[in-house]
Motif scaffolding. Structure first.
Motif, short mmCIF file in Angstrom:
data_model
loop_
_atom_site.label_atom_id
_atom_site.label_comp_id
_atom_site.label_asym_id
_atom_site.label_seq_id
_atom_site.Cartn_x
_atom_site.Cartn_y
_atom_site.Cartn_z
N MET A 1 1.77 -3.38 -56.72
CA MET A 1 1.89 -3.35 -58.42
C MET A 1 2.57 -3.65 -58.90
SD MET A 1 0.95 0.04 -61.14
CE MET A 1 2.61 0.58 -60.20
N MET A 2 3.80 -3.37 -59.10
CA MET A 2 5.22 -4.29 -58.93
C MET A 2 4.80 -5.52 -58.71
SD MET A 2 7.90 -1.20 -59.69
CE MET A 2 9.11 -2.25 -60.51
N ASN A 3 4.84 -5.97 -57.21
CA ASN A 3 5.13 -7.65 -57.17
C ASN A 3 4.01 -8.91 -57.47
OD1 ASN A 3 7.07 -7.22 -55.57
ND2 ASN A 3 5.84 -6.58 -53.51
N ARG A 4 2.65 -7.74 -57.93
CA ARG A 4 1.43 -8.53 -58.51
C ARG A 4 1.92 -8.85 -60.48
NH1 ARG A 4 -2.55 -4.94 -56.08
NH2 ARG A 4 -2.36 -3.66 -57.11
N SER A 5 1.97 -7.87 -60.67
CA SER A 5 2.57 -7.25 -63.18
C SER A 5 3.96 -8.56 -61.90
CB SER A 5 2.87 -6.62 -62.63
OG SER A 5 1.99 -5.99 -62.88
N ILE A 6 4.80 -8.45 -61.40
CA ILE A 6 5.64 -10.19 -61.89
C ILE A 6 5.61 -10.99 -61.14
CG2 ILE A 6 8.37 -10.53 -60.80
CD1 ILE A 6 8.61 -7.49 -60.38
N ALA A 7 4.81 -11.57 -60.12
CA ALA A 7 4.08 -12.59 -60.43
C ALA A 7 3.27 -13.46 -61.49
CB ALA A 7 2.90 -12.38 -58.69
N LEU A 8 2.39 -12.18 -62.43
CA LEU A 8 1.80 -12.61 -63.50
C LEU A 8 2.00 -13.58 -64.13
CD1 LEU A 8 -1.19 -12.30 -63.78
CD2 LEU A 8 -1.14 -9.83 -64.99
N LEU A 9 4.24 -12.84 -64.18
CA LEU A 9 4.36 -13.24 -65.10
C LEU A 9 4.75 -14.59 -65.10
CD1 LEU A 9 7.11 -10.19 -65.78
CD2 LEU A 9 5.83 -11.32 -67.51
N GLY A 10 5.14 -14.78 -63.74
CA GLY A 10 5.77 -16.15 -63.51
C GLY A 10 6.11 -16.65 -62.91
N ALA A 11 6.97 -15.42 -61.79
CA ALA A 11 8.85 -14.87 -61.52
C ALA A 11 7.97 -16.01 -60.11
CB ALA A 11 8.91 -13.62 -61.78
N GLU A 12 9.21 -16.21 -59.66
CA GLU A 12 9.33 -16.82 -58.61
C GLU A 12 10.46 -16.05 -57.50
OE1 GLU A 12 11.99 -20.03 -55.80
OE2 GLU A 12 11.51 -19.82 -58.38
N ARG A 13 9.61 -15.86 -56.25
CA ARG A 13 10.49 -15.01 -55.48
C ARG A 13 11.39 -15.94 -54.54
NH1 ARG A 13 9.05 -13.35 -50.00
NH2 ARG A 13 7.12 -14.12 -49.94
N TYR A 14 12.76 -15.13 -54.61
CA TYR A 14 13.76 -16.46 -54.51
C TYR A 14 14.59 -15.43 -53.59
CZ TYR A 14 17.18 -15.27 -57.23
OH TYR A 14 18.22 -14.31 -58.49
N LYS A 15 14.35 -14.11 -53.17
CA LYS A 15 15.41 -14.01 -52.02
C LYS A 15 14.73 -12.86 -51.18
CE LYS A 15 19.90 -14.92 -54.49
NZ LYS A 15 21.41 -15.84 -53.44
N THR A 16 15.39 -12.62 -50.25
CA THR A 16 14.72 -11.06 -49.40
C THR A 16 15.99 -10.68 -49.03
OG1 THR A 16 12.35 -12.32 -49.07
CG2 THR A 16 13.25 -10.75 -47.78
N TYR A 17 15.55 -9.61 -48.92
CA TYR A 17 17.14 -8.54 -47.94
C TYR A 17 16.09 -8.05 -47.44
CZ TYR A 17 19.89 -10.24 -52.46
OH TYR A 17 20.49 -11.02 -53.05
N ARG A 18 16.93 -7.10 -46.29
CA ARG A 18 15.87 -6.40 -45.02
C ARG A 18 16.88 -5.28 -44.27
NH1 ARG A 18 13.75 -9.86 -40.90
NH2 ARG A 18 11.77 -10.28 -42.69
N VAL A 19 16.10 -4.43 -44.57
CA VAL A 19 17.06 -3.11 -44.19
C VAL A 19 16.50 -2.96 -43.05
CG1 VAL A 19 17.01 -0.55 -44.11
CG2 VAL A 19 17.33 -2.18 -46.70
N TYR A 20 16.80 -2.79 -41.36
CA TYR A 20 17.23 -2.81 -40.08
C TYR A 20 17.47 -1.31 -39.73
CZ TYR A 20 17.52 -8.01 -40.19
OH TYR A 20 17.27 -9.19 -40.39
#
Length: 387
Positions: A363-382
């Protein structure tokens, strides 16, 4: 020929200094690393100054090649995490190592052995020290500096962690919004769909947008704590903020809060949601080029110069946000993001990061993408099973 490798618990002042100074050695040639203020860095690992450490048992280690430090790690048990999540996990953090796979694996094994000896059935990380702090290993987006309270890493660190046997538990996403593409201060080029959705949501559900009075900050802090803990309690990995931690955050983050871009939403007189971006202090902090052992007053003076006098921070991070469960699924996240972005743009902020967001939070990721934002960093918990 490489010198013999050993991993030792931090017991002496010399070992403590080696532990604390290791990031400066690891990132000495990395233009995107942001060196912390030395005093803040030292205090971060001190329970007398870091409230979160009061419900954590931990041990710090340094890896050595002969008499040269080559890496560090912390092994810890976060009792608040285990109680809140119903788990029996141990963690590793402050995993800073030179490009030396043998040393990296030795550090990870040391942390694994320490948490296993204390009854943990799995080990997770990296973290300092929970979802409320610095969380995850950067695996994508090495070409830009981190924003406030986000981590940085060398690309080889992912290879070292995974070759030791750790597997992905969860990815955390950071989204970037370049305001210049959407009208800058005029904020007149935001996507029509998000503008339409935000206005429709506000009208349909009679939501009222409220701006806080920073002169009377205390009631707003209590509202943030109440909504934040209630909104996120069912989320993966969440650790509730204690009263002590809220007080600590308030004192540390208040100077970085711009009331023009903080948003609260009320419904029939009750506060039901909030978004609290913080000014990206790492922007002026990067220019300080802080070094280990420098006088605190001198580093602080340089920070104030770069932050308040020679310029201002043009970037913010959307750090705290929460929507009470009964008001989700109505588009309120779109309303919050729209109002916050519009306010941030008119206030002159150029770069806005929304982080971190669980990869599973559709839900949040769709809303942010709708704004025109770019997913530019990924952090991973192992995680790695110890069963």
């Amino acid at each position: 020929m490489m010198a013999d490798l050993s991993v030792r618990k931090v017991s002496t002042e010399a070992e403590r200094q080696a532990f604390l100074r290791m990031p400066w050695q690891v990132y000495r040639d990395d233009p995107n690393w942001v060196a912390p203020l030395w005093k803040e860095h030292v205090n971060f690992f001190d329970p007398a100054h870091n409230m979160e450490l009061r419900h954590i048992d931990m041990e710090s280690y340094v890896a050595w090649r002969g008499d040269q430090p080559v890496g560090t790690i912390i092994a810890f048990i976060n009792h608040a995490y285990n109680e809140g999540q119903g788990e029996n996990a141990g963690w590793f953090g402050q995993f800073e190592v030179l490009e030396d796979e043998e040393a990296a694996h030795a550090l990870l094994k040391t942390a694994e052995d320490w948490v296993r000896a204390r009854g943990a059935n799995k080990i997770m990380g990296p973290a300092q020290f929970s979802s409320n702090g610095e969380w995850g290993l950067l695996i994508e987006g090495f070409d830009t500096p981190p924003m406030i309270m986000m981590t940085h890493a060398k690309p080889y660190a992912q290879r070292f962690v995974e070759s030791y046997g750790f597997q992905k538990a969860m990815d955390l996403w950071a989204w970037y919004f370049d305001t210049e593409k959407f009208g800058g201060r005029k904020a007149d080029k935001l996507p029509e769909k998000i503008v339409r959705v935000a206005k429709k949501v506000q009208q349909r559900y009679d939501y009222q947008l409220i701006k806080p009075n920073m002169r009377d900050f205390e009631p707003w802090v209590e509202k943030i704590k109440r909504i934040y803990n209630a909104a996120w309690e069912k989320n993966w990995g969440f650790v509730a903020l204690s009263d002590e931690e809220v007080e600590h955050l308030k004192e540390n983050l208040k100077p970085m809060v711009d009331p023009h871009i903080v948003c609260f939403i009320e419904h029939k007189g009750d506060t039901v949601a909030f978004a609290a971006p913080v000014i990206n202090l790492y922007e002026p902090l990067k220019k300080v080029r802080a070094k280990p052992g420098e006088p605190a007053w001198w580093q602080l003076l340089r920070l104030i110069w770069h932050w308040k006098i020679a310029g201002r921070s043009r970037s913010v991070r959307v750090f705290l946000m929460g929507i009470l469960e009964e008001h989700r699924g109505k588009g309120m996240d779109a309303l919050l993001y729209y109002e916050m972005l519009k306010a941030g743009m008119t206030a002159g902020y150029r770069d806005i990061e929304m982080s971190w967001i669980l990869e599973t939070n559709d839900m949040m990721n769709r809303s942010i993408a709708l704004l025109g934002a770019e997913r530019y960093k990924t952090y991973r918990v192992y995680e790695k099973s110890l069963a």
